[in-house]
Design a protein around this motif. Structure first.
Motif, PDB file in Angstrom:
ATOM      1  N   ASP A   5     -63.629 -50.741 -35.974  1.00  0.00           N
ATOM      2  CA  ASP A   5     -63.108 -51.618 -34.988  1.00  0.00           C
ATOM      3  C   ASP A   5     -62.592 -50.528 -33.849  1.00  0.00           C
ATOM      4  O   ASP A   5     -62.783 -51.010 -32.619  1.00  0.00           O
ATOM      5  CB  ASP A   5     -62.005 -52.578 -35.701  1.00  0.00           C
ATOM      6  N   LEU A   6     -61.970 -49.555 -34.131  1.00  0.00           N
ATOM      7  CA  LEU A   6     -61.306 -48.577 -33.138  1.00  0.00           C
ATOM      8  C   LEU A   6     -62.486 -48.288 -32.222  1.00  0.00           C
ATOM      9  O   LEU A   6     -62.527 -48.155 -31.112  1.00  0.00           O
ATOM     10  CB  LEU A   6     -60.651 -47.478 -33.710  1.00  0.00           C
ATOM     11  N   ALA A   7     -63.766 -47.606 -33.085  1.00  0.00           N
ATOM     12  CA  ALA A   7     -64.876 -47.231 -32.165  1.00  0.00           C
ATOM     13  C   ALA A   7     -65.214 -48.308 -31.288  1.00  0.00           C
ATOM     14  O   ALA A   7     -65.573 -48.123 -30.097  1.00  0.00           O
ATOM     15  CB  ALA A   7     -65.901 -46.920 -33.149  1.00  0.00           C
ATOM     16  N   ASN A   8     -65.479 -49.663 -31.671  1.00  0.00           N
ATOM     17  CA  ASN A   8     -65.775 -50.751 -30.791  1.00  0.00           C
ATOM     18  C   ASN A   8     -64.975 -50.989 -29.474  1.00  0.00           C
ATOM     19  O   ASN A   8     -65.269 -51.193 -28.494  1.00  0.00           O
ATOM     20  CB  ASN A   8     -65.925 -51.973 -31.615  1.00  0.00           C
ATOM     21  N   LYS A   9     -63.468 -50.920 -29.817  1.00  0.00           N
ATOM     22  CA  LYS A   9     -62.616 -51.135 -28.842  1.00  0.00           C
ATOM     23  C   LYS A   9     -62.698 -49.957 -27.833  1.00  0.00           C
ATOM     24  O   LYS A   9     -62.440 -50.267 -26.582  1.00  0.00           O
ATOM     25  CB  LYS A   9     -61.317 -51.289 -29.461  1.00  0.00           C
ATOM     26  N   LEU A  10     -63.242 -48.702 -28.145  1.00  0.00           N
ATOM     27  CA  LEU A  10     -63.216 -47.605 -27.366  1.00  0.00           C
ATOM     28  C   LEU A  10     -64.579 -47.509 -26.632  1.00  0.00           C
ATOM     29  O   LEU A  10     -64.612 -46.819 -25.769  1.00  0.00           O
ATOM     30  CB  LEU A  10     -62.951 -46.268 -28.147  1.00  0.00           C
ATOM     31  N   GLY A  11     -65.226 -48.347 -27.089  1.00  0.00           N
ATOM     32  CA  GLY A  11     -66.906 -48.347 -26.580  1.00  0.00           C
ATOM     33  C   GLY A  11     -67.664 -47.149 -26.964  1.00  0.00           C
ATOM     34  O   GLY A  11     -68.550 -46.589 -26.352  1.00  0.00           O
ATOM     35  N   ALA A  61     -69.964 -45.129 -30.301  1.00  0.00           N
ATOM     36  CA  ALA A  61     -70.520 -45.259 -31.590  1.00  0.00           C
ATOM     37  C   ALA A  61     -69.670 -44.771 -32.815  1.00  0.00           C
ATOM     38  O   ALA A  61     -68.822 -43.974 -32.504  1.00  0.00           O
ATOM     39  CB  ALA A  61     -71.761 -44.634 -31.614  1.00  0.00           C
ATOM     40  N   ARG A  62     -69.730 -45.199 -34.065  1.00  0.00           N
ATOM     41  CA  ARG A  62     -68.697 -44.782 -35.128  1.00  0.00           C
ATOM     42  C   ARG A  62     -69.000 -43.507 -35.158  1.00  0.00           C
ATOM     43  O   ARG A  62     -67.960 -42.806 -35.503  1.00  0.00           O
ATOM     44  CB  ARG A  62     -69.069 -45.580 -36.409  1.00  0.00           C
ATOM     45  N   GLU A  63     -70.119 -42.589 -35.221  1.00  0.00           N
ATOM     46  CA  GLU A  63     -70.481 -41.383 -35.158  1.00  0.00           C
ATOM     47  C   GLU A  63     -69.782 -40.642 -34.241  1.00  0.00           C
ATOM     48  O   GLU A  63     -69.204 -39.338 -34.518  1.00  0.00           O
ATOM     49  CB  GLU A  63     -72.071 -40.946 -35.310  1.00  0.00           C
ATOM     50  N   THR A  64     -69.592 -41.063 -33.165  1.00  0.00           N
ATOM     51  CA  THR A  64     -69.134 -40.341 -31.918  1.00  0.00           C
ATOM     52  C   THR A  64     -67.533 -40.281 -32.189  1.00  0.00           C
ATOM     53  O   THR A  64     -66.730 -39.186 -31.995  1.00  0.00           O
ATOM     54  CB  THR A  64     -69.300 -40.993 -30.732  1.00  0.00           C
ATOM     55  N   LEU A  65     -66.849 -41.329 -32.687  1.00  0.00           N
ATOM     56  CA  LEU A  65     -65.528 -41.470 -33.003  1.00  0.00           C
ATOM     57  C   LEU A  65     -65.184 -40.373 -34.372  1.00  0.00           C
ATOM     58  O   LEU A  65     -64.276 -39.800 -34.004  1.00  0.00           O
ATOM     59  CB  LEU A  65     -64.935 -42.713 -33.620  1.00  0.00           C
ATOM     60  N   TRP A  66     -66.052 -40.311 -35.217  1.00  0.00           N
ATOM     61  CA  TRP A  66     -65.874 -39.680 -36.234  1.00  0.00           C
ATOM     62  C   TRP A  66     -65.986 -37.871 -35.835  1.00  0.00           C
ATOM     63  O   TRP A  66     -65.096 -37.247 -36.042  1.00  0.00           O
ATOM     64  CB  TRP A  66     -67.169 -39.428 -37.217  1.00  0.00           C
ATOM     65  N   LYS A  67     -66.699 -37.706 -34.739  1.00  0.00           N
ATOM     66  CA  LYS A  67     -66.814 -36.401 -34.091  1.00  0.00           C
ATOM     67  C   LYS A  67     -65.678 -36.042 -33.443  1.00  0.00           C
ATOM     68  O   LYS A  67     -65.211 -34.869 -33.555  1.00  0.00           O
ATOM     69  CB  LYS A  67     -68.105 -36.131 -33.429  1.00  0.00           C
ATOM     70  N   LYS A  68     -65.130 -36.838 -32.815  1.00  0.00           N
ATOM     71  CA  LYS A  68     -63.735 -36.588 -32.116  1.00  0.00           C
ATOM     72  C   LYS A  68     -62.420 -36.438 -33.010  1.00  0.00           C
ATOM     73  O   LYS A  68     -61.655 -35.660 -32.946  1.00  0.00           O
ATOM     74  CB  LYS A  68     -63.520 -37.852 -31.079  1.00  0.00           C
ATOM     75  N   ILE A  69     -62.571 -37.410 -34.130  1.00  0.00           N
ATOM     76  CA  ILE A  69     -61.281 -37.309 -35.018  1.00  0.00           C
ATOM     77  C   ILE A  69     -61.521 -35.789 -35.693  1.00  0.00           C
ATOM     78  O   ILE A  69     -60.376 -35.138 -35.853  1.00  0.00           O
ATOM     79  CB  ILE A  69     -61.488 -38.298 -36.048  1.00  0.00           C
ATOM     80  N   ASN A  70     -62.759 -35.171 -35.946  1.00  0.00           N
ATOM     81  CA  ASN A  70     -62.710 -34.049 -36.477  1.00  0.00           C
ATOM     82  C   ASN A  70     -63.116 -32.824 -35.820  1.00  0.00           C
ATOM     83  O   ASN A  70     -63.645 -32.030 -36.154  1.00  0.00           O
ATOM     84  CB  ASN A  70     -63.990 -34.314 -37.472  1.00  0.00           C
TER      85      ASN A  70
END
Length: 72
Positions: free
Chosen positions: A20-26, A28-37
């Motif tokens: 949901d957070l990835a969608n709201k930020l525009g 991909a889930r993979e991109t959000l994971w890379k940013k979190i990590n």
């Protein structure tokens, strides 16, 4: 550098899914994971959006995104 454990805790407290957070930020889930990590840096706009989505105070935001990992 993002404090991954604090960000993960804030996400858990919010009850929102990473998808949901990835969608709201525009993102991909993979991109959000890379940013979190810390593989890719968050952009300023993404940090502000996460602050709102996760209901973080300015101090919490700063500790997660701008603090040194060893500092309290």
């Amino acid at each position: 550098m993002t404090n991954t454990s604090e960000l993960e805790a804030a996400i858990a407290r919010s009850g929102k899914s990473k998808k949901d957070l990835a969608n709201k930020l525009g993102l991909a889930r993979e991109t959000l994971w890379k940013k979190i990590n810390n593989m890719v840096e968050f952009k300023a706009g993404e940090i502000l959006a996460l602050q709102q989505l996760l209901h973080l105070s300015s101090a919490e935001r700063d500790a997660i995104f701008f603090g040194n990992k060893g500092d309290k």
